[in-house]
Design a protein around this motif. Structure first.
Motif, PDB file in Angstrom:
ATOM      1  N   LEU A 104       0.829  -1.209   0.000  1.00  0.00           N
ATOM      2  CA  LEU A 104       0.000   0.000   0.000  1.00  0.00           C
ATOM      3  C   LEU A 104       0.862   1.256   0.000  1.00  0.00           C
ATOM      4  O   LEU A 104       0.552   2.237  -0.703  1.00  0.00           O
ATOM      5  CB  LEU A 104      -0.936   0.002   1.213  1.00  0.00           C
ATOM      6  N   PHE A 105       1.966   1.222   0.756  1.00  0.00           N
ATOM      7  CA  PHE A 105       2.859   2.388   0.805  1.00  0.00           C
ATOM      8  C   PHE A 105       3.427   2.699  -0.574  1.00  0.00           C
ATOM      9  O   PHE A 105       3.381   3.844  -1.042  1.00  0.00           O
ATOM     10  CB  PHE A 105       3.999   2.140   1.796  1.00  0.00           C
ATOM     11  N   LEU A 106       3.965   1.688  -1.245  1.00  0.00           N
ATOM     12  CA  LEU A 106       4.593   1.910  -2.545  1.00  0.00           C
ATOM     13  C   LEU A 106       3.567   2.260  -3.620  1.00  0.00           C
ATOM     14  O   LEU A 106       3.818   3.104  -4.486  1.00  0.00           O
ATOM     15  CB  LEU A 106       5.384   0.663  -2.957  1.00  0.00           C
ATOM     16  N   TYR A 107       2.401   1.626  -3.553  1.00  0.00           N
ATOM     17  CA  TYR A 107       1.333   1.923  -4.509  1.00  0.00           C
ATOM     18  C   TYR A 107       0.909   3.391  -4.400  1.00  0.00           C
ATOM     19  O   TYR A 107       0.831   4.108  -5.403  1.00  0.00           O
ATOM     20  CB  TYR A 107       0.147   1.006  -4.243  1.00  0.00           C
ATOM     21  N   MET A 111       1.581   6.373  -7.170  1.00  0.00           N
ATOM     22  CA  MET A 111       0.375   6.966  -7.732  1.00  0.00           C
ATOM     23  C   MET A 111       0.391   8.490  -7.578  1.00  0.00           C
ATOM     24  O   MET A 111       0.118   9.227  -8.533  1.00  0.00           O
ATOM     25  CB  MET A 111      -0.874   6.393  -7.057  1.00  0.00           C
ATOM     26  N   VAL A 112       0.727   8.967  -6.385  1.00  0.00           N
ATOM     27  CA  VAL A 112       0.777  10.413  -6.136  1.00  0.00           C
ATOM     28  C   VAL A 112       1.945  11.048  -6.901  1.00  0.00           C
ATOM     29  O   VAL A 112       1.801  12.126  -7.486  1.00  0.00           O
ATOM     30  CB  VAL A 112       0.888  10.695  -4.624  1.00  0.00           C
ATOM     31  N   THR A 113       3.084  10.362  -6.907  1.00  0.00           N
ATOM     32  CA  THR A 113       4.248  10.879  -7.631  1.00  0.00           C
ATOM     33  C   THR A 113       3.936  11.048  -9.108  1.00  0.00           C
ATOM     34  O   THR A 113       4.315  12.054  -9.730  1.00  0.00           O
ATOM     35  CB  THR A 113       5.456   9.937  -7.458  1.00  0.00           C
ATOM     36  N   TRP A 156       5.845  10.446  -0.994  1.00  0.00           N
ATOM     37  CA  TRP A 156       6.300   9.815   0.247  1.00  0.00           C
ATOM     38  C   TRP A 156       5.476  10.298   1.438  1.00  0.00           C
ATOM     39  O   TRP A 156       5.025   9.492   2.267  1.00  0.00           O
ATOM     40  CB  TRP A 156       7.784  10.132   0.442  1.00  0.00           C
ATOM     41  N   VAL A 157       5.250  11.609   1.525  1.00  0.00           N
ATOM     42  CA  VAL A 157       4.468  12.159   2.638  1.00  0.00           C
ATOM     43  C   VAL A 157       3.038  11.622   2.627  1.00  0.00           C
ATOM     44  O   VAL A 157       2.506  11.191   3.658  1.00  0.00           O
ATOM     45  CB  VAL A 157       4.448  13.708   2.576  1.00  0.00           C
ATOM     46  N   SER A 158       2.412  11.624   1.464  1.00  0.00           N
ATOM     47  CA  SER A 158       1.029  11.145   1.374  1.00  0.00           C
ATOM     48  C   SER A 158       0.942   9.663   1.710  1.00  0.00           C
ATOM     49  O   SER A 158      -0.027   9.214   2.342  1.00  0.00           O
ATOM     50  CB  SER A 158       0.457  11.411  -0.025  1.00  0.00           C
ATOM     51  N   ILE A 209      -3.369  17.406  -2.156  1.00  0.00           N
ATOM     52  CA  ILE A 209      -2.283  16.901  -2.998  1.00  0.00           C
ATOM     53  C   ILE A 209      -2.733  16.649  -4.436  1.00  0.00           C
ATOM     54  O   ILE A 209      -2.115  17.140  -5.385  1.00  0.00           O
ATOM     55  CB  ILE A 209      -1.684  15.614  -2.383  1.00  0.00           C
ATOM     56  N   ILE A 210      -3.812  15.898  -4.612  1.00  0.00           N
ATOM     57  CA  ILE A 210      -4.234  15.552  -5.971  1.00  0.00           C
ATOM     58  C   ILE A 210      -4.875  16.747  -6.679  1.00  0.00           C
ATOM     59  O   ILE A 210      -4.590  17.007  -7.855  1.00  0.00           O
ATOM     60  CB  ILE A 210      -5.216  14.365  -5.945  1.00  0.00           C
ATOM     61  N   LEU A 211      -5.735  17.484  -5.976  1.00  0.00           N
ATOM     62  CA  LEU A 211      -6.423  18.619  -6.598  1.00  0.00           C
ATOM     63  C   LEU A 211      -5.465  19.656  -7.174  1.00  0.00           C
ATOM     64  O   LEU A 211      -5.669  20.125  -8.301  1.00  0.00           O
ATOM     65  CB  LEU A 211      -7.387  19.262  -5.593  1.00  0.00           C
ATOM     66  N   PRO A 212      -4.387  20.047  -6.462  1.00  0.00           N
ATOM     67  CA  PRO A 212      -3.462  21.031  -7.045  1.00  0.00           C
ATOM     68  C   PRO A 212      -2.828  20.568  -8.357  1.00  0.00           C
ATOM     69  O   PRO A 212      -2.601  21.380  -9.255  1.00  0.00           O
ATOM     70  CB  PRO A 212      -2.400  21.203  -5.951  1.00  0.00           C
ATOM     71  N   THR A 213      -2.553  19.259  -8.480  1.00  0.00           N
ATOM     72  CA  THR A 213      -1.960  18.774  -9.731  1.00  0.00           C
ATOM     73  C   THR A 213      -2.950  18.924 -10.886  1.00  0.00           C
ATOM     74  O   THR A 213      -2.555  19.274 -12.001  1.00  0.00           O
ATOM     75  CB  THR A 213      -1.538  17.296  -9.607  1.00  0.00           C
ATOM     76  N   ILE A 214      -4.219  18.668 -10.609  1.00  0.00           N
ATOM     77  CA  ILE A 214      -5.250  18.831 -11.638  1.00  0.00           C
ATOM     78  C   ILE A 214      -5.369  20.301 -12.033  1.00  0.00           C
ATOM     79  O   ILE A 214      -5.493  20.637 -13.220  1.00  0.00           O
ATOM     80  CB  ILE A 214      -6.600  18.283 -11.148  1.00  0.00           C
ATOM     81  N   VAL A 215      -5.303  21.186 -11.039  1.00  0.00           N
ATOM     82  CA  VAL A 215      -5.397  22.630 -11.305  1.00  0.00           C
ATOM     83  C   VAL A 215      -4.234  23.087 -12.182  1.00  0.00           C
ATOM     84  O   VAL A 215      -4.422  23.847 -13.150  1.00  0.00           O
ATOM     85  CB  VAL A 215      -5.427  23.424  -9.983  1.00  0.00           C
ATOM     86  N   VAL A 216      -3.019  22.619 -11.872  1.00  0.00           N
ATOM     87  CA  VAL A 216      -1.842  22.992 -12.662  1.00  0.00           C
ATOM     88  C   VAL A 216      -2.006  22.541 -14.111  1.00  0.00           C
ATOM     89  O   VAL A 216      -1.721  23.294 -15.055  1.00  0.00           O
ATOM     90  CB  VAL A 216      -0.557  22.382 -12.055  1.00  0.00           C
TER      91      VAL A 216
END
Length: 313
Positions: A104-107, A111-113, A156-158, A209-216
């Motif tokens: 789960l950690f690596l997944y 995914m976030v990266t 990593w943080v997420s 975390i995810i929303l800002p990437t979509i905004v960018v």
């Protein structure tokens, strides 16, 4: 798995992964499907990395990000698929507690990266099209490295926050995860703790975390479209859009499959598993194809490698 004593809580040492429910006679076919597609994932992404590293013409920010995208793609697929393939043919279908945490950690990490790397690629395309004269100055090698490093740090943080919330829960008698890998949603279902905090952590991560990437990505392409439409020649517009088409294809594929996974009704776990297969296997398989088929530089580099091998033979 031994009792803690008191209540109905148990100390979990392993979990059972149900996997994809198919008739026993179809297990070999399912294993073969996973094997073929996973082989294509490794071949496509490792080939892309090799081409980018060996061809000096591809030593640009866009291909630096693309190389990292390929690393991420085959990595998160490798975190899940080999174990899923073993479990397809196994009777036990177990995964250790530590193995589940690591999976789960690596997944979550990859995914976030990947979301952040795709946002960085959108910013790269924005600078290339909207500020071409300043491209080499703004998209320096050091900035590209910093953007990728920041992407991994956010992943990593997420991941730390996600697994801390997920595995701080207590588990009751059941240790059966109705999935083919360790994911937070099916793990929550076998917990006897209040999962409100866990849900809030997941929602907060999505918003912060995810929303800002979509905004960018969206804002970058708004500026790109506005700039391209001001180009007078149709050939110029076509050339400008062609530099973004591959990235747009990958972004659409990623967010489309992820939305399919997490917007699937929770009362239909088998459909969610099928959606997960699309994200974990087919998305990383298709990404190198999208970039190689729609990118002249990559196709030329591939022809160069194939010609070199032909000459050596």
């Amino acid at each position: 798995m031994g009792d803690k004593g008191g209540d109905n809580h148990t100390e979990v040492t392993d979990f059972i992964l149900v996997g994809i429910r198919v008739r026993p006679e179809l297990h070999s076919l399912l294993f073969l499907l996973f094997l073929i597609v996973y082989g294509m994932v490794l071949l496509g992404n490792l080939s892309m990395i090799g081409i980018i590293v060996t061809d000096p013409r591809l030593n640009t920010p866009m291909y630096f990000f693309l190389g990292n995208l390929s690393i991420i793609d085959f990595s998160y697929s490798s975190v899940i698929v080999p174990k899923a393939m073993v479990n397809i043919l196994s009777q036990k279908k177990t995964i250790s507690f530590a193995g589940c945490v690591a999976q789960l950690f690596l997944y979550a990490l990859f995914m976030v990266t990947e979301a952040f790397v795709l946002a960085a690629m959108a910013y790269d395309r924005f600078i290339a099209i909207c500020n071409p004269l300043l491209y080499t100055v703004r998209m320096s090698r050091s900035l590209c490295i910093q953007l990728v490093a920041c992407s991994y740090f956010c992943g990593w943080v997420s991941s730390i926050l996600q697994i801390s919330a997920t595995f701080s829960m207590s588990f009751c008698a059941s240790r059966v995860i109705d999935h083919f890998y360790c994911d937070s949603n099916p793990i929550e279902k076998i917990s006897c703790s209040n999962i409100f905090i866990n849900k809030m952590v997941s929602l907060s991560l999505a918003v912060l975390i995810i929303l800002p990437t979509i905004v960018v990505i969206v804002v970058s392409y708004m500026y790109i479209v506005s700039t391209v439409l001001k180009i007078r020649s149709s050939e110029g517009r076509k050339k400008a859009f062609s530099t973004c088409s591959s990235h747009l294809g990958v972004v659409s594929l990623l967010y489309g499959t992820v939305s399919f996974v997490y917007l699937t009704p929770p009362n239909n776990p088998e459909l969610r598993k099928v959606a997960s297969v699309c994200y974990i296997l087919f998305t990383p398989m298709l990404n190198p194809l999208i970039y190689s088929l729609r990118n002249k530089d990559v196709k030329d580099a591939m022809r160069k490698v194939l010609w070199r091998k032909k000459v050596l033979l």
